[in-house]
Structures are given as structure tokens and as C-alpha cells.
Design an enzyme around this catalytic site. Structure first.
Site, PDB file in Angstrom:
ATOM      1  N   VAL A 225       0.837  -1.211   0.000  1.00 11.74           N
ATOM      2  CA  VAL A 225       0.000   0.000   0.000  1.00 11.74           C
ATOM      3  C   VAL A 225       0.871   1.261   0.000  1.00 11.74           C
ATOM      4  O   VAL A 225       0.553   2.244  -0.687  1.00 11.74           O
ATOM      5  CB  VAL A 225      -0.967  -0.006   1.203  1.00 11.74           C
ATOM      6  CG1 VAL A 225      -1.817   1.261   1.220  1.00 11.74           C
ATOM      7  CG2 VAL A 225      -1.863  -1.243   1.159  1.00 11.74           C
TER       8      VAL A 225
ATOM      9  N   LYS B  53     -12.799  -4.991  10.651  1.00 14.17           N
ATOM     10  CA  LYS B  53     -13.501  -3.978   9.847  1.00 14.17           C
ATOM     11  C   LYS B  53     -14.949  -3.827  10.306  1.00 14.17           C
ATOM     12  O   LYS B  53     -15.482  -2.717  10.378  1.00 14.17           O
ATOM     13  CB  LYS B  53     -13.437  -4.364   8.368  1.00 14.17           C
ATOM     14  CG  LYS B  53     -12.012  -4.330   7.807  1.00 14.17           C
ATOM     15  CD  LYS B  53     -11.914  -5.047   6.482  1.00 14.17           C
ATOM     16  CE  LYS B  53     -10.503  -5.012   5.917  1.00 14.17           C
ATOM     17  NZ  LYS B  53     -10.313  -5.916   4.773  1.00 14.17           N
TER      18      LYS B  53
HETATM   19  N1  HSE Z   1      -6.171  -8.497   3.439  1.00 17.90           N
HETATM   20  C1  HSE Z   1      -7.223  -7.563   3.246  1.00 17.90           C
HETATM   21  C2  HSE Z   1      -8.249  -8.178   2.314  1.00 17.90           C
HETATM   22  C3  HSE Z   1      -6.669  -6.302   2.652  1.00 17.90           C
HETATM   23  O1  HSE Z   1      -7.987  -9.216   1.730  1.00 17.90           O
HETATM   24  O2  HSE Z   1      -9.347  -7.649   2.206  1.00 17.90           O
HETATM   25  C4  HSE Z   1      -7.534  -5.107   2.898  1.00 17.90           C
HETATM   26  O3  HSE Z   1      -7.751  -4.861   4.241  1.00 17.90           O
END
Ligand code: HSE
Length: 448
Positions: free
Chosen positions: A19, A212
Site C-alpha cells: 500500500v 472492519k
Molecule cells: N487483506 C485484506 C483483504 C486487505 O484481503 O481484504 C484489505 O484490508
């Protein structure tokens, strides 16, 4: 020094992985556009990374100030914004973010683990120091869901939010279905494409999606973040057989994250889920994520986009930087920390919905009837049944002594019922010895 140079926004970048390089690409390729939109230039002046010598997408970083220690960079560099792309809920990421906020430096982070575990304390620190704590890239990669939740639907009471929040898992499940490939093979590909976390068990175990979801829950319901209350199941045990049988019955398997304000508390869960083919969420494939939010005035809003990868995630990081450059300031969690309501867990955490069940039924008279009776006694109505000739040993591992006896794969879908009733019926089926191994179940969501 010219006026535009004095006015520029000075950035320190902590972490130069996938990123980080994506952010450098964007700030280089769209520098003029961003300067026009924000009214000032955005310039990376300092960086911190574990190795100075790795190739970094062709970027020449020799003119930048280098720090071996990101915390020292956060404390000492002459900067306006710290961009934290290190990852991890504690350690240098947390220390660097705290150091920056304490000295009045804005923070942009993609670190969902950090926010899920310490988001409220960090938001409080940001508010106390009058700086921004922006984290668009922490949830669903390139999808602007944090902005939508914090700003665009500020006038709504939100009752439910759900979505596909992990690109790696969605990529794996999609490729398994479309190409008939095995789990491990596709995971390797997702890692090569830069989608997976440094430790991919965070992805496939459901923890990344849970981080998340915990953040989204707080934004949706205006409550404190409660990561420890998320029920988490990953996709490790989903087999090709499950995917094929589900498809034959009109469903796809997705790793869904769901948060509901039940009125008596909040329910948060992440688990493999069957969703009807043709429903919008079932058509979100590959690395794409989607989030659907139900607000009382706007009704349903769904956003879809790439949930992982260098450039989509960089798009979100830079949007956060652009907000700071423009002077846009919103409380990190959508409202000041002191006005967050305490998190209250829903009293009943029982899922109500349909279920997919797979078992290796003994191939002899009366077994199907016994299964039907066990479900009937729990008040569970069966929607469809599939019994195939070949064994589903990959879905249901057999014990040693069970391998010699004939079994037939038996798959069924139930109408909506309570999870407690399902568990009771399956426990009885196993205890009475109607199938080899244990029956397995996957929840179904129809989202009406
Ligand atoms: N490893 C995470 C995914 C990246 O595959 O969604 C983004 O947070």
C-alpha cells in the site's frame, strides 16, 4: 521558497509495503490534480521502513528523510500528517500513531486491527489534540464507506450494516467456484497479488473482516467499538463440495460480516454464509468487497469496489490526506467520543434464518426418515434436499472405522428457523448415529 512550497502539506510515510508504494504512485501520478483540488501541494518528506534497499516500484526515495524507527519519525520529523501503513494492533504502529497525535500531527491509517482494538482511545487523543484521525483505507480497501457512514448518511438512524469485507476470502471463494481449484492454491495467488495480510490467517480466519466490522458497527450505531463481541468463523473449512452443492441449490458461499441493532443491543458476526444467486451481494466476486447499509430515511445503500490491492487502497489513503489538506474535519468516529453510547450486546445472539446442512448419511433404509423426524421435532421445515450417489468425504471427514461402510452425501436447505433448534437437531442426528462423522451447517442469509 515560493508560496506554494510553504503551503504544501508535509507527509511522513510509515511502512513502504504494497500500500505504501501504491500511495507513492498516486501522489506522483496525480500530483497536479490533487494540488488543484486541494489548493496546495501534497509532498512526502519523510519515510520509515524496515529495509532501505528494497526496490520500491521505481521510486527514488534518496532525497527523503529516512527513519529506521517510525516512532522517532512521528516524534521528530517536520510534518503535518503521519500516514501509518505498518499494521498490527500494538507495537510500533500504535506507538507512532499515539506519538503523532500527542504532538498535534494529523494521522491517516489503514490499520484496522489498531482501530478495532484501540479506536476509541485514539479518537479521544485526536480530539483532545485538535487533529484528524482518518482511516478510510482500514475498511473495505478502495470503497469510501467510512466517509459515507461518517458524513453522507449522518441524518439517518442505521439499523443494519452487512457486507463482504475481505478481498482475499472473496477472491478464494470465487476462484474455487469458477475454476474448481483448491483453497491453498488460490490463497497463494491472492498473496502474490498483494491482497492478503502479512499473516494470511487473519484473512481466512475471518479476523480481518471482524476488525472492519467492529469499526463499521461503531460508525453505524454511534456506539463504542467492541471487537471482542464479534462472533467469528473463517472460511478454512469451506470445501469445493460445499461450494458446488450450494450452487446446485441456487446459492453462493460468501464470507459475510453482519451488524444489526436489534433494539435490545447490537449483534455482530462474521461467518461463511449462503446467499441466493442473483441477489446483489452474491454477484460481488473476486477481490471486490461490498457494503450495504440500511438507514431509516435513505433505505438501502450499497457500495461495491476493490477491497484490497495497492492502488485501490492508496485511493482511500490519499482521499483522507486530501481531506486534511482541504481542512475538512469530522470526529473520527462520526461523533465526539464523549457522545458515543456504551456498547450493549444483544441479549439473544441467535441467528434466525435458513441453514445449509451437509452430512454423510448411512446408505440404508430409514435414515432419511430419521433425519426428517429430527428436524420436524425441532419445528424445522426443510426447503430442499439433495442426495447424491458419490461420497462427500471432503466435506465431512470420516473416522477410521466409518470408511468401509456405504454412505451417501445428503444435503439439505431449511426454511428460516432459530440457530438453537438447528444445533439441537444436528446434535441428535449425530448422537443417534445416522451419519458418518459430524453433520456440518452453514448459515443462509436472504436479507429481506
Ligand atoms: N487483506 C485484506 C483483504 C486487505 O484481503 O481484504 C484489505 O484490508
Amino acid at each position: 521558497m515560493g508560496k506554494s512550497s510553504e503551503n504544501r502539506l508535509k507527509i511522513a510515510l510509515a511502512g513502504l509495503g504494497t500500500v505504501g508504494v501504491g500511495v507513492l504512485d498516486l501522489l506522483r501520478d496525480n500530483a497536479d490534480l490533487l494540488a488543484r483540488r486541494c489548493g496546495r501541494g501534497i509532498e512526502v518528506v519523510a519515510v520509515s521502513a524496515r529495509s532501505r534497499n528494497k526496490p520500491r516500484g521505481g521510486h527514488d526515495l534518496s532525497a527523503l528523510q529516512w527513519f529506521d524507527d517510525p516512532v522517532a519519525m512521528a516524534r521528530e520529523a517536520d510534518i503535518d500528517v503521519l500516514v501509518e501503513l505498518i499494521g498490527g494492533e500494538d507495537g510500533p504502529a500504535r506507538a507512532a500513531v499515539e506519538a503523532a497525535l500527542q504532538r498535534g500531527v494529523h494521522v491517516v491509517t489503514a490499520n484496522k486491527a489498531l482501530l478495532a482494538h484501540h479506536g476509541v482511545a485514539l479518537a479521544r487523543l485526536a480530539e483532545a489534540n485538535g487533529v484528524a484521525l482518518n482511516f478510510e483505507a482500514a475498511v473495505a480497501g478502495g470503497i469510501p464507506i467510512v466517509k459515507m457512514m461518517r458524513e453522507s448518511i449522518a441524518g439517518n438512524t442505521v439499523k443494519r450494516v452487512y457486507g463482504i469485507l475481505n478481498g482475499t476470502c472473496n477472491y478464494i471463494l470465487t476462484k474455487m467456484e469458477e475454476e474448481g481449484r483448491e483453497f491453498g492454491d488460490v490463497l497463494k495467488e491472492a498473496q502474490e497479488l498483494g491482497y492478503a495480510e502479512a499473516d494470511p490467517t487473519f484473512d481466512i480466519g475471518g479476523w480481518d473482516a471482524a476488525h472492519k466490522l467492529a469499526i463499521l458497527t461503531a460508525l453505524a450505531f454511534g456506539c463504542e467499538i467492541a471487537m471482542d463481541d464479534v462472533y467469528v468463523e473463517g472460511i478454512e473449512n469451506v470445501t469445493l463440495d460445499d461450494i458446488r452443492y450450494a450452487r446446485g441449490l441456487g446459492y453462493r458461499i460468501k464470507l459475510l460480516a453482519v451488524a444489526v441493532d436489534t433494539g435490545e443491543g447490537v449483534e455482530q458476526r462474521v461467518h461463511p454464509t449462503l446467499v441466493p444467486v442473483g441477489s446483489p451481494i452474491a454477484e460481488v466476486n473476486g477481490v471486490f468487497n461490498a457494503v450495504e447499509v440500511r438507514g431509516d430515511f435513505v433505505d438501502d445503500v450499497m457500495l461495491e469496489g476493490r477491497g484490497a490491492g495497492a492502488h485501490p487502497t492508496a485511493s482511500s489513503v490519499v482521499a483522507d490526506i486530501a481531506d486534511i489538506a482541504r481542512g475538512v474535519r469530522v470526529p473520527p468516529l462520526g461523533l465526539p467520543v464523549e457522545r458515543l453510547r456504551p456498547y450493549e450486546r444483544a441479549r439473544m445472539r441467535a441467528h434466525h434464518g435458513g441453514y445449509y446442512v451437509a452430512m454423510n448419511l448411512w446408505d440404508k433404509p430409514g435414515e432419511v426418515a430419521a433425519i426428517a423426524q429430527a428436524f420436524a421435532d425441532e419445528g424445522i421445515s426443510i426447503e430442499s434436499i439433495v442426495q447424491k450417489g458419490e461420497s462427500i468425504t471432503r466435506s465431512v471427514p470420516l473416522r477410521e472405522h466409518e470408511r468401509e461402510q456405504p454412505t451417501a452425501p445428503f444435503i439439505l436447505i431449511t426454511h428460516d428457523t432459530q440457530e438453537g433448534a438447528m444445533r439441537a437437531a444436528l446434535a441428535r442426528i449425530e448422537a443417534e448415529g445416522h451419519c458418518a462423522g459430524s453433520p456440518r451447517m452453514i448459515r443462509i442469509e436472504r436479507f429481506r
